[in-house]
Design an enzyme around this catalytic site. Structure first.
Site, PDB file in Angstrom:
ATOM      1  N   SER A 109      10.429  26.104  17.273  1.00  0.00           N
ATOM      2  CA  SER A 109      10.823  25.284  16.114  1.00  0.00           C
ATOM      3  C   SER A 109      12.348  25.238  16.149  1.00  0.00           C
ATOM      4  O   SER A 109      13.030  26.017  15.487  1.00  0.00           O
ATOM      5  CB  SER A 109      10.341  25.917  14.807  1.00  0.00           C
ATOM      6  OG  SER A 109       8.949  26.019  14.791  1.00  0.00           O
ATOM      7  N   LYS A 153       9.010  19.175  12.030  1.00  0.00           N
ATOM      8  CA  LYS A 153       8.643  20.589  11.834  1.00  0.00           C
ATOM      9  C   LYS A 153       9.536  21.250  10.773  1.00  0.00           C
ATOM     10  O   LYS A 153       9.059  22.011   9.922  1.00  0.00           O
ATOM     11  CB  LYS A 153       8.769  21.329  13.177  1.00  0.00           C
ATOM     12  CG  LYS A 153       8.563  22.825  13.111  1.00  0.00           C
ATOM     13  CD  LYS A 153       7.134  23.199  12.744  1.00  0.00           C
ATOM     14  CE  LYS A 153       7.025  24.705  12.528  1.00  0.00           C
ATOM     15  NZ  LYS A 153       5.700  25.094  12.073  1.00  0.00           N
ATOM     16  N   LYS A 167      15.418  30.218   9.042  1.00  0.00           N
ATOM     17  CA  LYS A 167      16.028  29.365  10.077  1.00  0.00           C
ATOM     18  C   LYS A 167      15.550  27.920   9.947  1.00  0.00           C
ATOM     19  O   LYS A 167      16.333  26.976  10.020  1.00  0.00           O
ATOM     20  CB  LYS A 167      15.682  29.969  11.441  1.00  0.00           C
ATOM     21  CG  LYS A 167      15.977  29.163  12.671  1.00  0.00           C
ATOM     22  CD  LYS A 167      14.789  28.415  13.241  1.00  0.00           C
ATOM     23  CE  LYS A 167      13.566  29.248  13.527  1.00  0.00           C
ATOM     24  NZ  LYS A 167      12.436  28.524  14.064  1.00  0.00           N
TER      25      LYS A 167
END
Ligand code: NDP
Length: 296
Positions: free
Chosen positions: A96, A171, A240
């Site tokens: 990701s 994503k 993140k």
């Protein structure tokens, strides 16, 4: 199956690679060599000790690392992936990651005749084990068609969502929604339980009503109500992802006060929890602050 190499046997990379190994010739590399050795002996794969060896001779190389930074680092140096790639190879990055880094990587590899697709996944460790992941692919159409059959080893829904970087963008927005939901469901349930409502009843009603989400339907029953708190997706990784989504919104000229707040709250949670904490453990902090346990 054409020769495939897989780098990054973490919580989700491992079960993804298991499906690839079951299909045929798989080479694996992992930073902690013992983990690659364990995988190779358990699943009949070939193990190598440098990214360069992993790329050497492979038609398709797949990475699944924490962030795009680690992917870029793996390309570098005399033992890096870039030294091993044959012309005509394809790098599929299931990290990701972030769209800007992926565009940079794609450009760098295009000069060597190597194609690139960002192909992050959704569905968690259980989805990876079951081979039912959703895969969102950013690439040109021809590269997507090349990548599709390899991705089908662990993916059920494999979608081309746009050019390089688009998979990472989708994503990141998805996981930002997960983060906002996690915080909001935790806050709402803590208040309801404090007010004397049974947590199980509240969750059942939400799940039959318009407030339901993956968090209320899956995460809360499986982890919070049960008090099990398994560790499958680190809070650090969700933090993140929210950071990537915030940058993406900023670059698109869209103001994102909700995501800014979610990012700040996840950052605070990371400071209070240990580095290996699961993302759902954010609800534990909400419980602690509220002086209540959401069980049922
Ligand atoms: P983990 O933290 O479990 O594993 C990370 C992997 O990356 C390990 O193989 C680790 O090697 C390797 N690694 C870490 N740092 C470096 C480095 N500096 N150089 C080389 N290798 C490194 O992460 P996950 O498997 O959970 O996640 C991988 C990616 O998939 C992330 O981008 C995450 O956001 C995404 N993802 C995860 C999901 C999940 O449910 N876990 C769901 C969907 C997406 P080592 O064994 O040596 O530590």
């Amino acid at each position: 199956m054409k020769p495939v190499s897989f780098l990054g046997l973490g919580a989700i990379g491992w079960p993804m690679a298991v499906h690839l190994a079951a299909r045929g010739s798989l080479t694996v590399w992992n930073r902690t060599v013992a983990r690659a050795a364990e995988f190779a002996s358990a699943h009949g794969a070939r193990m190598v000790t440098t990214p360069r060896e992993a790329a050497s001779g492979a038609d398709i190389v797949m990475t699944c690392l924490p962030t795009s930074r680690e992917v870029e680092t793996l390309l570098d140096g005399p033992d890096g992936l870039e030294q091993g790639f044959k012309s005509g190879a394809l790098l599929i990055d299931c990290t990701s990651g972030d769209p800007g880094s992926s565009r940079r990587i794609a450009e760098r590899l295009a000069g060597k005749g190597v194609a690139f697709a960002d192909a992050p996944v959704s569905g968690g460790v259980s989805g990876a084990e079951a081979g039912t992941l959703t895969v969102m692919v950013g690439s040109d159409r021809a590269t997507f068609e090349r990548a599709r059959s390899t991705l089908s080893a662990f993916g059920e829904r494999i979608r081309h969502v746009g050019p390089v970087g688009a998979g990472h963008a989708v994503k990141a927005v998805n996981n930002a929604l997960l983060a906002v939901n996690l915080l909001a469901v935790g806050e709402g349930l803590a208040a309801l339980v404090k007010a004397g409502v049974s947590a199980r009843s509240a969750v059942d009603i939400v799940n039959a009503s318009s407030g339901r989400s993956f968090v209320s339907e899956a995460l809360v029953p499986e982890r919070v109500l049960s008090g099990r708190w398994p560790r499958t997706f680190r809070l650090a990784l969700l933090d993140k992802d929210v950071g990537i989504a915030r940058t993406f919104l900023h670059e698109a000229g869209v103001s994102g006060p909700l995501l800014d707040l979610a990012g700040r709250l996840l950052g605070e949670a990371r400071e209070q929890l240990e580095e290996g904490a699961d993302h759902a453990e954010v609800i534990r902090l909400i419980e602690q602050r509220a002086g209540v346990e959401i069980r049922g």
